[in-house]
Design an enzyme around this catalytic site. Structure first.
Site: not given
Ligand code: TPP
Lengths: 326, 373
Positions: B272, B276, B285
């Site tokens: 990435r 985010h 971080y």
């Molecule tokens: C059930 C749930 N818990 C927490 C969140 C908050 N949240 C949104 S994106 C994220 C990180 C996701 O990371 P990843 O699955 O690695 O995908 P990336 O964003 O890196 O593509 C979090 C914790 C959410 N949207 N849904």
């Protein structure tokens, strides 16, 4: 017409609809060979095979989540939750995914899924097997929640639920599976969702209940009748959509209402019913609306305590007398 | 497709986190970081496909960059870019038949949506914050983006299982990030996919980060792919920045699904590059900044170098595509902007029910009256 128990009526509806529409499939834990822990799906696997009567892994979120996907593919899933208490392990899939699929896809994808689940106490079951959580689901837009009290309505409403274009949570009274018995038409018929049933007509007071509490309300009405008081008993049948008109008409006539629910008092569905009555027919009321409910405690896991918890005749009659004496 | 049966990762998988070790299949590299093919490797795409996937990646990159700037200008809301992950996203999408196959997306798969036929104005409408952005037009086989991490995976399995039961053609791909693989729904869905032999592909975009949480914190397993063993499902680790390796492993997974052999998990290891989303502050971080990261990992540069070396691409084509994409972006944004002006209180109620209950109808009338001047 045949006299059927509640569980036989459920089975008859599943049989009827799977026969009529080969898109319908049943899935859940132990629904196949065993026929479900309460035998609601007994005989289905022999008739329709293991693809249409599918024993899933024990994983509630994916039973409901996969049903969302199955529905989007053109299948009509009837998913069984072994007990409503375990629905929390799938609650996000019900409230955020199933109930919103039409909304979040702007109508492109729809989820005509029926979830069947037994709920409510009175059978000395294990912890978490008896909780009446209907109010939590009643707060979910996009979802219908129905809870019939007779075998006749169970069959007709289950058929209506499966044919509904939107998801329906179909609640079955655990205690009534074999105790409830009435006349059920043999063939195909539906009972419209969203319509309450006047179980008994009366003029002095309205007793409002659903599912397993309806027989309790009727017993209380018998006692009141022996004292010369004419009680109307409304069986809500549908939690959502709520039949506001039937409620309002009845309470406008009697001026007094007692609502009976099994689950804990605070924020239970009886609160919604009471508020609706206040909004609609406040000036017809001759006494404060009474609620009879379980206490705000966990459902007792010790069978010895179950009878203290569940609303019974003394509590219902007490509330009715309070309303009548005001 | 060739796989390497080894405990140690191929050179192109540079990061320490990118190690298999539990017998997962590691896909042999095809397109190396310098834009040349690995020794003995063959390009799995024909010339047209190479041009198509490169164009897709370039368009996606330009749209992403514009998305971030639109957000800074306050023209759209929170935005997540795919930048740096185009090799994994576009490479996987190229293996799909957009007419029969379905995508159950997470929220960071722009090239996949474009390949499936999403009109760009829909994307902008979504990020402007208008409900019309959620509904994909008929024939664009994509589910709405998923906010509840992991919740999409049972849907992918269910849909694929439904296709199989009805003998309808169609493979379903569930996309998920590395962080979201820690959710229970991922495990339940994987388990059910194994049992049902549904024609589904689990495509994990392991970009190293879940907001601020690094991949090592999500799981002590040697890889995410390793988890599929517990579901009786074959799994692969592939360098997500090697678009050819991604395409070739995805093509094989899709073929397996089509042939009734069931599900496959692919872990595409990528990075990435950006934040985010537009509300995130990565400097809190991690130390590497976006510019360094993209220089190190960029899947687009690799492919462009390769295509150029073969005479399939040149500066003129690049300039022409860039220009036409900017025009596409501007026009799509104008359409979206107009579309998003139409907002009425009754839209709250659209598509909640097939047949709305009386009470809901009354609520709609009340709110309509409240805002009716
Ligand atoms: C059930 C749930 N818990 C927490 C969140 C908050 N949240 C949104 S994106 C994220 C990180 C996701 O990371 P990843 O699955 O690695 O995908 P990336 O964003 O890196 O593509 C979090 C914790 C959410 N949207 N849904």
């Amino acid at each position: 017409m045949t006299t059927l128990t509640m569980v036989e009526a459920v089975r008859s509806a599943l049989m009827t609809e799977m026969e009529r529409d080969d898109r319908v499939m049943v899935l859940g834990e132990d629904v196949g060979k065993l026929g479900g822990v309460y035998r609601a799906t007994e005989g289905l696997i022999e008739r329709f095979g293991p693809d249409r009567v599918f024993d899933t892994p024990i994983a509630e979120a994916s039973i409901i989540g996969a049903s969302v996907g199955l529905a989007a593919s053109g299948v009509i899933p009837v998913a069984e939750l072994q007990f409503l208490g375990f629905g929390h392990l799938a609650f996000h899939q019900v409230a955020h995914q199933l109930a919103r699929l039409r909304y979040r896809s702007r109508g492109k994808l729809t989820a005509p899924v029926t979830i069947r689940a037994p709920f409510g106490g009175g059978v000395r079951a294990l912890e978490i097997h008896s909780d009446a959580y209907e109010s939590m689901y009643a707060n979910v837009p996009g979802l219908k929640v129905v809870a019939p009290a007779t075998a006749h309505d169970a069959k007709g409403m289950l058929l209506a639920s499966i044919r509904d274009e939107d998801p329906v949570l179909f609640l079955e009274p655990l205690r009534g599976y074999r105790l409830i018995k009435d006349e059920v038409p043999d063939g195909d018929y539906t009972v419209e969702l969203g319509k309450a049933r006047i179980a008994r007509e009366g003029n002095d007071i309205t007793l409002i209940a659903w599912s397993g509490m309806v027989p309790q309300a009727e017993r209380a009405a018998d006692t009141l009748a022996s004292e010369g008081i004419s009680a109307e008993v409304i069986d809500l049948r549908s939690i959502t959509p709520l039949d506001v008109d039937t409620l309002a008409t009845s309470v406008a006539k009697t001026g007094r209402a007692v609502i009976i629910q099994e689950g804990p008092l605070s924020s239970g569905f009886a609160a919604e019913v009471a508020t609706t009555i206040a909004e609609e027919v406040f000036y017809s009321l001759e006494a404060p609306v009474q609620r009879v409910a379980g206490p705000d405690t966990p459902y007792p896991f010790a069978a010895a305590l179950e009878d203290f918890y569940l609303p019974g005749q003394s509590r219902i009659l007490g509330a009715a007398r309070k309303a009548l004496s005001a | 497709m060739e796989t390497i049966k080894t405990e140690s990762p191929p050179d192109t998988l540079a990061d320490k986190q990118r190690f298999g070790g539990h017998g997962e299949n590691i896909v042999a590299p095809i397109l190396q970081a310098d834009g040349t093919l690995a020794a003995g490797a063959e390009c799995p795409m024909d010339d047209d496909q190479v041009q198509e996937v490169l164009s897709l990646m370039i368009r996606s990159r330009l749209i992403d960059e514009r998305g971030v700037s639109y957000q800074r200008q306050g023209r759209i809301g929170t935005f997540s870019e795919n930048r740096g992950q185009e090799g994994a996203s576009a490479g996987s999408a190229m293996a799909l038949n957009a007419e029969t196959d379905w995508v159950v997306q997470s929220y960071r798969e722009l090239p996949v949506l474009l390949r499936q036929g999403m009109p760009l104005e829909q994307y902008w409408t979504l990020f402007i914050g208008h409900p019309d952005g959620w509904g994909f037009p008929e024939g664009v086989n994509v589910w709405p983006l998923q906010i509840e991490l992991g919740a999409q995976m049972p849907h992918a399995v269910g849909m694929a299982w439904g296709f199989k039961r009805q003998q309808r053609p169609g493979v379903v791909v569930g996309y998920i990030g590395d962080g979201a693989t820690s959710e229970g729904d991922f495990y339940e869905a994987g388990n059910l996919a194994g049992v049902t032999k549904a024609p589904v592909v689990f495509f994990v975009q392991n970009n190293g980060w879940a907001i601020s949480t690094p991949r090592e914190r999500q799981t002590a397993a040697s890889s995410i792919a390793a988890k599929a063993a517990g579901w009786g499902m074959p799994s692969y680790i592939v360098d997500g920045n090697d678009v050819f390796a991604v395409y070739s492993v995805m093509r094989e997974a899709v073929a397996r699904a089509r042939n009734g052999e069931g599900a496959t998990l692919i872990e595409a290891q990528t990075y990435r590059v950006g934040a985010h989303n537009t509300s995130d502050a990565p400097s809190r971080y991690r130390t590497e900044d976006g510019a360094d990261a993209i220089a190190r990992t960029d899947p687009l540069v690799r492919l462009r170098t390769y295509a150029t070396s073969l005479g399939l691409w040149d500066a003129d084509r690049d300039a022409a595509l860039t220009e036409s994409t900017y025009i596409e972006i501007d026009e799509a944004f104008k359409v979206a902007h107009e579309r998003a002006k139409v907002r009425t209180p009754s839209m709250l109620f659209d598509h909640v029910y097939a047949d709305p209950p009386a009470r809901t109808i009354r609520q709609r009338e009340t709110i309509e009256k409240e805002f009716d001047q």
